[in-house]
Design a protein around this motif. Structure first.
Motif, PDB file in Angstrom:
ATOM      1  N   TYR A 102       1.225   4.335  -7.890  1.00 23.06           N
ATOM      2  CA  TYR A 102       0.294   4.322  -9.027  1.00 23.06           C
ATOM      3  C   TYR A 102      -0.988   5.126  -9.057  1.00 23.06           C
ATOM      4  O   TYR A 102      -1.807   5.630  -9.940  1.00 23.06           O
ATOM      5  CB  TYR A 102      -0.242   2.740  -9.293  1.00 23.06           C
ATOM      6  CG  TYR A 102       1.052   2.124  -9.729  1.00 23.06           C
ATOM      7  CD1 TYR A 102       1.681   2.516 -10.811  1.00 23.06           C
ATOM      8  CD2 TYR A 102       1.410   0.792  -9.099  1.00 23.06           C
ATOM      9  CE1 TYR A 102       2.834   1.440 -11.420  1.00 23.06           C
ATOM     10  CE2 TYR A 102       2.405   0.239  -9.381  1.00 23.06           C
ATOM     11  CZ  TYR A 102       3.196   0.421 -10.635  1.00 23.06           C
ATOM     12  OH  TYR A 102       4.170  -0.184 -11.119  1.00 23.06           O
ATOM     13  N   PHE A 103      -1.516   5.310  -7.433  1.00 20.42           N
ATOM     14  CA  PHE A 103      -2.698   6.184  -7.595  1.00 20.42           C
ATOM     15  C   PHE A 103      -2.531   7.705  -7.752  1.00 20.42           C
ATOM     16  O   PHE A 103      -3.342   8.125  -8.303  1.00 20.42           O
ATOM     17  CB  PHE A 103      -3.157   5.818  -5.986  1.00 20.42           C
ATOM     18  CG  PHE A 103      -4.506   6.589  -5.760  1.00 20.42           C
ATOM     19  CD1 PHE A 103      -5.780   6.095  -6.179  1.00 20.42           C
ATOM     20  CD2 PHE A 103      -4.345   7.801  -4.932  1.00 20.42           C
ATOM     21  CE1 PHE A 103      -6.604   6.964  -6.139  1.00 20.42           C
ATOM     22  CE2 PHE A 103      -5.602   8.760  -4.810  1.00 20.42           C
ATOM     23  CZ  PHE A 103      -6.671   8.212  -5.351  1.00 20.42           C
ATOM     24  N   LEU A 154      -6.042   1.067 -10.666  1.00 21.42           N
ATOM     25  CA  LEU A 154      -7.056   1.564  -9.947  1.00 21.42           C
ATOM     26  C   LEU A 154      -7.795   0.409  -9.243  1.00 21.42           C
ATOM     27  O   LEU A 154      -7.762   0.380  -8.027  1.00 21.42           O
ATOM     28  CB  LEU A 154      -7.895   2.471 -10.409  1.00 21.42           C
ATOM     29  CG  LEU A 154      -9.081   3.114  -9.528  1.00 21.42           C
ATOM     30  CD1 LEU A 154      -8.463   4.133  -8.454  1.00 21.42           C
ATOM     31  CD2 LEU A 154     -10.080   3.873 -10.342  1.00 21.42           C
ATOM     32  N   LEU A 190      -2.141   8.197 -11.346  1.00 18.34           N
ATOM     33  CA  LEU A 190      -3.492   8.125 -12.016  1.00 18.34           C
ATOM     34  C   LEU A 190      -4.416   9.634 -11.711  1.00 18.34           C
ATOM     35  O   LEU A 190      -4.867  10.033 -12.704  1.00 18.34           O
ATOM     36  CB  LEU A 190      -4.613   7.053 -11.278  1.00 18.34           C
ATOM     37  CG  LEU A 190      -5.932   7.014 -11.745  1.00 18.34           C
ATOM     38  CD1 LEU A 190      -6.106   6.713 -13.241  1.00 18.34           C
ATOM     39  CD2 LEU A 190      -6.820   5.921 -11.030  1.00 18.34           C
ATOM     40  N   VAL A 191      -4.277   9.981 -10.544  1.00 15.00           N
ATOM     41  CA  VAL A 191      -4.876  11.252 -10.104  1.00 15.00           C
ATOM     42  C   VAL A 191      -4.271  12.347 -11.108  1.00 15.00           C
ATOM     43  O   VAL A 191      -4.918  13.244 -11.467  1.00 15.00           O
ATOM     44  CB  VAL A 191      -4.459  11.810  -8.642  1.00 15.00           C
ATOM     45  CG1 VAL A 191      -4.979  13.047  -8.364  1.00 15.00           C
ATOM     46  CG2 VAL A 191      -5.389  10.753  -7.846  1.00 15.00           C
ATOM     47  N   SER A 238     -11.774  -0.617 -14.982  1.00 15.54           N
ATOM     48  CA  SER A 238     -11.279  -0.593 -13.586  1.00 15.54           C
ATOM     49  C   SER A 238     -12.223  -1.506 -12.750  1.00 15.54           C
ATOM     50  O   SER A 238     -11.632  -1.925 -11.793  1.00 15.54           O
ATOM     51  CB  SER A 238     -11.343   0.964 -12.902  1.00 15.54           C
ATOM     52  OG  SER A 238     -10.876   0.919 -11.858  1.00 15.54           O
ATOM     53  N   TYR A 266       0.890  -1.196   0.103  1.00 14.04           N
ATOM     54  CA  TYR A 266       0.046  -0.047   0.070  1.00 14.04           C
ATOM     55  C   TYR A 266       1.034   1.181   0.047  1.00 14.04           C
ATOM     56  O   TYR A 266       0.562   2.384  -0.677  1.00 14.04           O
ATOM     57  CB  TYR A 266      -1.081   0.177   1.243  1.00 14.04           C
ATOM     58  CG  TYR A 266      -1.221   1.436   1.787  1.00 14.04           C
ATOM     59  CD1 TYR A 266      -2.268   1.945   1.041  1.00 14.04           C
ATOM     60  CD2 TYR A 266      -0.675   1.702   2.775  1.00 14.04           C
ATOM     61  CE1 TYR A 266      -2.657   3.457   1.532  1.00 14.04           C
ATOM     62  CE2 TYR A 266      -1.236   2.891   3.383  1.00 14.04           C
ATOM     63  CZ  TYR A 266      -2.002   3.938   2.710  1.00 14.04           C
ATOM     64  OH  TYR A 266      -2.298   5.153   3.200  1.00 14.04           O
ATOM     65  N   THR A 317      -4.901  -1.252  -7.002  1.00 13.72           N
ATOM     66  CA  THR A 317      -4.591  -0.280  -5.769  1.00 13.72           C
ATOM     67  C   THR A 317      -5.883  -0.570  -4.665  1.00 13.72           C
ATOM     68  O   THR A 317      -5.460  -0.473  -3.451  1.00 13.72           O
ATOM     69  CB  THR A 317      -4.045   0.936  -6.115  1.00 13.72           C
ATOM     70  OG1 THR A 317      -5.250   1.676  -6.903  1.00 13.72           O
ATOM     71  CG2 THR A 317      -2.802   0.757  -6.832  1.00 13.72           C
ATOM     72  N   SER A 318      -7.009  -0.459  -5.338  1.00 11.34           N
ATOM     73  CA  SER A 318      -8.099  -0.521  -4.072  1.00 11.34           C
ATOM     74  C   SER A 318      -8.187  -1.751  -3.595  1.00 11.34           C
ATOM     75  O   SER A 318      -8.172  -1.851  -2.495  1.00 11.34           O
ATOM     76  CB  SER A 318      -9.413  -0.401  -5.306  1.00 11.34           C
ATOM     77  OG  SER A 318      -9.502   0.706  -5.970  1.00 11.34           O
ATOM     78  N   GLY A 361       1.015   0.931  -4.253  1.00 12.14           N
ATOM     79  CA  GLY A 361      -0.310   1.580  -3.959  1.00 12.14           C
ATOM     80  C   GLY A 361      -0.419   3.054  -4.097  1.00 12.14           C
ATOM     81  O   GLY A 361      -1.162   3.674  -4.861  1.00 12.14           O
TER      82      GLY A 361
END
Length: 594
Positions: free
Chosen positions: A154-155, A310, A158-159, A188, A147, A313-314, A151
């Motif tokens: 990559y999050f 996404l 994406l943002v 996703s 995480y 990572t979720s 995590g």
């Protein structure tokens, strides 16, 4: 996410890694977007160049158009390559900050958990299995690291991509943007559910593998029992069953994995197809150019992996939250074995048990009831009784592995709860009933309790424990590896090495908890003879169920069901015809004669 707030102090500790990683995420993302725009300009340039080349066909200007076209295409190509190289450098630093941060936090968290484990009382270890402790410090910490590293990385990618790319796409063409992005949410969500299914099946496989490994380890460790009872065929049948269960779960996971990448490629391909189809229609209408289609195709490919990630990572966050909750469960446990005054005191060895009662907190079993006695400095007290009478509990309370339920234990007129724990235990040499040797050399096992090992002290301790001759008979002597839990040594040798480990400390108080049960009578007499010299100026407590081990004591306590039923010297206790001590003595004498 509430449980994951426990890792925030670690993130703050490595805040420069974190902030640097965020900066490199933004820079690498910017350098991902610029080439897409350059490709659009290059495509449009090619289209215009071809038109101009044909327009000036047959004229001197055609050659100039060709040269200008070539230089511009070369310039854009070199610029795109330079930006790609620069982006690669920023991606390298992004991983060297965020992923390194996650590894540093993982290391710190493992040390935190291990240190906390060591501070917890024995009652904690009686409630939890070793496998559970190992799982939390390895697998759960590893999931939290995923995480913190991949995590978050990559999050954030994406943002940043969505914040920069989507407005650019909308500025170029709203209709094409909406059609292009339509399959991505489906992608996703699909990845999220498929990945959760993969993780569940992976957990099942891990549990199945752990069970099979445990079974195999027990089978090989107990191979002598297996062979002596001729249960090889039954053992093989059980192993085959466990192996087939592992195989079936692995094949089930393989089937899901086989669907995973085709699903991604289908949805990505669908998004590309929509981009080309709708974009082609817009080109025909004249609202966009062919370069815009190329630009959008690059954007689709840029967004595909972060959107795919996404879902992944979720799932990582869910698993990390569950793992951190499991870690917090143990980290929130506090030990009640703490010093009240942290006194540092050199002991003389005056031990007093004053109306001590004790009930084990995890089982509720009463081990001692109103036990009172005193051992003066330099004296030897023996405690004898049947199995389960509470003998070992006295040793545990003296070392303060537990605290009394009622009454108090004093050393030199100081309550043991007032001593600093390290100071208390460093001055006590404890030979436990359940011998444990580390998978190391005999030398390291004997010197375990010393900060500065002494060869002379080690050799003398081995002689006093009557194990010196056995050790030097080994090909490697004191450097002989004892194997897991001392498997290469006999039961008596393990007990004597454990005794040498306590004697080498030259403790103020010596506790022998049934430490001669696995040796023969001749070796027992040799050890007792050496101990008589050692215990001359040292307070000693001998716990045993064998009368022969306690005859040399200055005073003997006889325990039965947690209470003192007799006390006195060997001669005085033998003079009581109906006493438990005499009954134990005669029973053991008959057993030896038989």
């Amino acid at each position: 996410m509430r449980a994951l707030t426990a890792v925030n102090p670690f993130i703050y500790r490595y805040k420069w890694h974190f902030l640097g990683g965020m900066l490199f995420v933004v820079l690498s993302t910017l350098l991902t977007i610029f080439p897409a725009q350059l490709v659009r300009y290059a495509f449009d340039l090619v289209s215009e160049g071809i038109d101009l080349y044909h327009l000036f066909a047959g004229t001197q200007a055609q050659r100039g158009v060709y040269d200008l076209f070539g230089r511009n295409v070369l310039f854009y190509g070199m610029l795109i390559i330079a930006l790609a190289l620069l982006r690669g450098i920023f991606l390298f630093f992004m991983r060297q900050t965020l992923i390194v941060m996650s590894r540093l936090v993982e290391n710190d968290q493992k040390n935190q958990v291990y240190l906390h484990y060591q501070s917890l009382p024995l009652s904690f270890y009686r409630r939890h299995s070793t496998g559970d402790l190992m799982s939390r410090i390895s697998e759960d910490v590893g999931r939290v690291r995923m995480y913190l590293g991949p995590g978050i990385m990559y999050f954030m990618q994406l943002v940043v991509l969505f914040l920069l790319v989507v407005p650019l796409m909308l500025m170029v063409n709203v209709k094409l943007t909406l059609y292009t992005l339509a399959p991505l949410p489906v992608l996703s969500v699909s990845i999220f559910y498929v990945n959760n299914l993969i993780e569940r099946k992976s957990d099942q496989i891990q549990r199945s593998l752990a069970a099979m490994t445990t079974f195999t380890q027990e089978a090989f460790s107990g191979i002598r029992v297996l062979k002596s009872f001729s249960r090889q065929a039954d053992s093989h049948a059980q192993f085959t069953k466990a192996s087939n269960e592992y195989k079936d779960k692995s094949l089930s996971l393989n089937f899901v994995n086989s669907l995973f990448f085709p699903l991604i490629l289908f949805l990505v391909g669908l998004s590309t197809l929509i981009t080309v189809w709708v974009g082609g229609q817009e080109v025909i209408r004249g609202t966009i150019t062919t370069g815009t289609i190329a630009e959008f195709l690059i954007y689709v490919n840029l967004l595909t992996w972060p959107v795919t990630a996404l879902g992944w990572t979720s799932s990582l966050v869910q698993r990390a939250e569950a793992s951190q909750a499991r870690l917090n469960e143990f980290l929130d446990e506090k030990t009640d074995i703490v010093s009240r005054q942290n006194l540092q005191h050199e002991m003389q060895g005056d031990i007093v048990f004053d109306n001590v009662s004790f009930t084990y907190p995890d089982t509720g079993i009463r081990a001692l009831h109103n036990v009172s006695f005193r051992i003066r400095p330099g004296q030897t007290l023996a405690v004898i009784g049947n199995t389960g009478s509470g003998k070992s509990t006295i040793a545990a309370l003296l070392c303060r592995l537990y605290d009394t339920t009622a009454g108090q234990v004093e050393i030199d007129n100081i309550d043991v709860r007032d001593y600093a724990l390290d100071n208390l235990r460093e001055q006590i040499g404890y030979v436990p009933q359940d011998v444990f040797l580390f998978s190391d050399s005999i030398r390291q096992n004997i010197n375990f309790g010393l900060d500065g090992p002494s060869e002379e002290k080690m050799l003398q301790a081995a002689r006093d424990a009557a194990v010196y001759d056995n050790i030097i008979a080994f090909p490697e002597g004191f450097d002989t590896k004892v194997g897991e839990r001392g498997i290469t040594l006999s039961g008596g040798q393990k007990q004597r090495v454990s005794m040498a480990r306590a004697l080498v400390k030259e403790p103020k108080i010596l506790i022998l908890d049934d430490s001669l049960s696995a040796v023969d009578t001749k070796t027992e007499n040799t050890i007792l003879g050496a101990l008589q010299r050692i215990m001359a100026d040292r307070t000693s407590l001998i716990i045993s169920h064998r009368v022969s081990s306690v005859k040399l004591a200055d005073h003997i306590l006889v325990l039965d069901d947690g209470t003192i039923v007799q006390h006195g010297t060997h001669e005085a206790l033998m003079a009581e015809p109906e006493g438990l001590y005499r009954a134990l003595y005669e029973r053991q004498l008959q057993a030896e004669e038989a």
